[in-house]
Enzyme design. Structure first.
Site, PDB file in Angstrom:
ATOM      1  N   ASP A   1     -67.944  10.247  91.136  1.00 37.76           N
ATOM      2  CA  ASP A   1     -67.911   8.785  91.225  1.00 37.76           C
ATOM      3  C   ASP A   1     -66.526   8.195  91.473  1.00 37.76           C
ATOM      4  O   ASP A   1     -66.306   7.002  91.270  1.00 37.76           O
ATOM      5  CB  ASP A   1     -68.509   8.165  89.957  1.00 37.76           C
ATOM      6  CG  ASP A   1     -67.704   8.483  88.711  1.00 37.76           C
ATOM      7  OD1 ASP A   1     -66.851   9.395  88.761  1.00 37.76           O
ATOM      8  OD2 ASP A   1     -67.927   7.829  87.673  1.00 37.76           O
ATOM      9  N   GLU A   2     -65.568   9.002  91.929  1.00 38.42           N
ATOM     10  CA  GLU A   2     -64.251   8.444  92.209  1.00 38.42           C
ATOM     11  C   GLU A   2     -63.525   9.282  93.254  1.00 38.42           C
ATOM     12  O   GLU A   2     -63.773  10.479  93.407  1.00 38.42           O
ATOM     13  CB  GLU A   2     -63.402   8.339  90.943  1.00 38.42           C
ATOM     14  CG  GLU A   2     -63.105   9.660  90.277  1.00 38.42           C
ATOM     15  CD  GLU A   2     -62.172   9.513  89.084  1.00 38.42           C
ATOM     16  OE1 GLU A   2     -61.180   8.753  89.183  1.00 38.42           O
ATOM     17  OE2 GLU A   2     -62.425  10.178  88.062  1.00 38.42           O
TER      18      GLU A   2
ATOM     19  N   ASP B   1     -63.135   3.708  92.249  1.00 40.74           N
ATOM     20  CA  ASP B   1     -63.815   4.136  91.023  1.00 40.74           C
ATOM     21  C   ASP B   1     -65.124   3.364  90.883  1.00 40.74           C
ATOM     22  O   ASP B   1     -65.129   2.140  90.745  1.00 40.74           O
ATOM     23  CB  ASP B   1     -62.909   3.861  89.820  1.00 40.74           C
ATOM     24  CG  ASP B   1     -63.422   4.504  88.543  1.00 40.74           C
ATOM     25  OD1 ASP B   1     -64.402   5.274  88.617  1.00 40.74           O
ATOM     26  OD2 ASP B   1     -62.842   4.242  87.480  1.00 40.74           O
TER      27      ASP B   1
END
Length: 430
Positions: free
Chosen positions: A118-119, A21
């Site tokens: 973003d993860e 993350d």
């Protein structure tokens, strides 16, 4: 939270999952690109920077220490932090950095499941060549920081659920191990809504049942939970024990398009009737879009004539959307442009193309006026919640119903809900 079992080796059985993350991703990307302007400074990515009417999409940790939060208006954020530096979003740049850290992740395993810009999840069960799980996690974190100047938090666990929860335990730059045997000690005293997958509304319903903590949820009779929540009740009890059998899908891809078509019971010849069908189709299509957390840039309509010839016409919007009224207006415009007045129509369809994850787009920025946006978003969420609970025909938009407003309430179970007309849509007061 400190990392334990530094020399822990791969288990003989079971999986080893990482949840990766990125921390304050958008702001971190700008800091990586221009450290001389943004490093260690309070920054926020927001829309309508000049007018000060946008919404804070994300903010740096320096800004968070000043009280700035995601979802605030720019005006509110500036009051809390007058030195806040506002940055216009650059999604091409964010995608570049996203591809960068994902490329590093795939060097350790082909089983990488991207869940947003973003993860991602990584199944490193078969990655012994690169070291122990902690060695891989530490190497991954250091390489992303060195090669892309991005901070990230990593959760290391035997399944996706615990890996996700572990990555949230220490930010920024955290590395947390969470095993099933740790769950009673580390999670059972926490509120139910801290369990990933349980939202505020579900937690409120659990509280009314005197179930306030994850531990209490773990010890609740499963049949009682199933009676109250259906199949989700069984999942909640299992999850409260830290058990999750979902797999990391390394082949996950976005749908190329989402659409609905309908063959009409009798040919339509009036424009108003065609518009009513297009509204229904736009509503169904956008609901599927929102369920998958996607937005669309292109609207396409399908029209089949009486002689069975079919035309498809499309238009690309200026900004991606998941909003029914925007899709509906564009579908009607395309229909009116390409339909000859009085020509019988046998079939109609609405499809959405050029799909992206909502987290990768500027859809949440200042697309409507500052005053209208929260109201429209609340309306859409309320309609979706009613349909989730009572079925797809529980709520219809007013334009689908012609001159029969009494049909607005399609199910007696929701007669207690306050309903009123608003801009041609059903407005729900909660």
């Amino acid at each position: 939270m400190p990392v334990s079992d530094t020399n822990e080796h791969y288990p003989a059985k079971g999986r080893v999952i990482i949840h990766l993350d990125m921390n304050a991703f958008y702001c971190s990307v700008h800091e990586a690109e221009q450290p001389e302007n943004y490093k260690d400074k309070p920054t926020a990515v927001a829309g309508s920077v000049e007018l000060r009417k946008g919404i804070v999409v994300t903010c740096s940790y320096a800004a968070r220490r000043m009280g700035v939060k995601t979802g605030m208006t720019v005006r509110q954020a500036m009051k809390l932090c007058p030195s806040l530096i506002l940055i216009r979003p650059d999604f091409d740049l964010y995608r570049k950095y996203s591809r960068g850290f994902m490329t590093i992740a795939r060097q350790y395993t082909p089983l990488v499941e991207s869940v947003s810009i973003d993860e991602c999840y990584m199944d490193i069960t078969g990655s012994k060549l690169f070291g122990t799980p902690l060695e891989i996690a530490d190497s991954l974190q250091k390489r992303i920081l060195t090669e892309w100047s991005l901070p990230c938090s990593i959760g290391l666990a035997p399944n996706k659920l615990l890996a996700k929860m572990a990555s949230d335990m220490e930010k920024p730059n955290g590395l947390t191990v969470l095993r099933i045997r740790d769950v009673p000690q580390l999670l059972w005293d926490k509120p139910c809504d801290t369990l990933f997958g349980i939202g505020r509304k579900t937690a409120e319903k659990l509280t009314k049942m005197n179930i306030r903590t994850i531990g209490q949820l773990a010890h609740t009779d499963e049949q009682l939970l199933i009676k109250q929540f259906g199949v989700m009740g069984s999942w909640m009890k299992t999850a409260a024990h830290g058990i999750d059998h979902s797999v990391v899908n390394g082949n996950r891809e976005l749908n190329k398009s989402i659409g609905h078509t309908t063959t009409l019971p009798s040919d339509i010849v009036a424009k108003e009737d065609a518009h009513r069908v297009l509204l229904n189709l736009s509503d169904q299509t956008c609901r599927r879009l929102r369920r998958q957390k996607l937005v669309a840039l292109t609207v396409q309509i399908t029209v089949r004539r009486q002689d069975m010839t079919t035309i498809n016409r499309s238009h690309t919007l200026a900004v991606p959307t998941d909003t029914t009224d925007i899709v509906y207006r564009e579908a009607c415009r395309l229909f009116d442009l390409h339909w000859s007045h009085g020509e019988p129509v046998r079939l109609l369809g609405v499809a959405l193309q050029n799909l992206t994850l909502v987290d990768e787009t500027a859809m949440q920025l200042d697309l409507f006026s500052y005053e209208e946006q929260p109201k429209k978003e609340a309306l859409t969420k309320a309609m979706d919640r009613l349909r989730d609970k009572f079925g797809e025909d529980a709520v219809l938009t007013a334009g689908m119903l012609g001159d029969d407003p009494s049909a607005l309430i399609r199910n007696k179970r929701i007669r207690g809900t306050s309903l009123q007309r608003d801009d041609g849509l059903l407005y729900i007061d909660e």
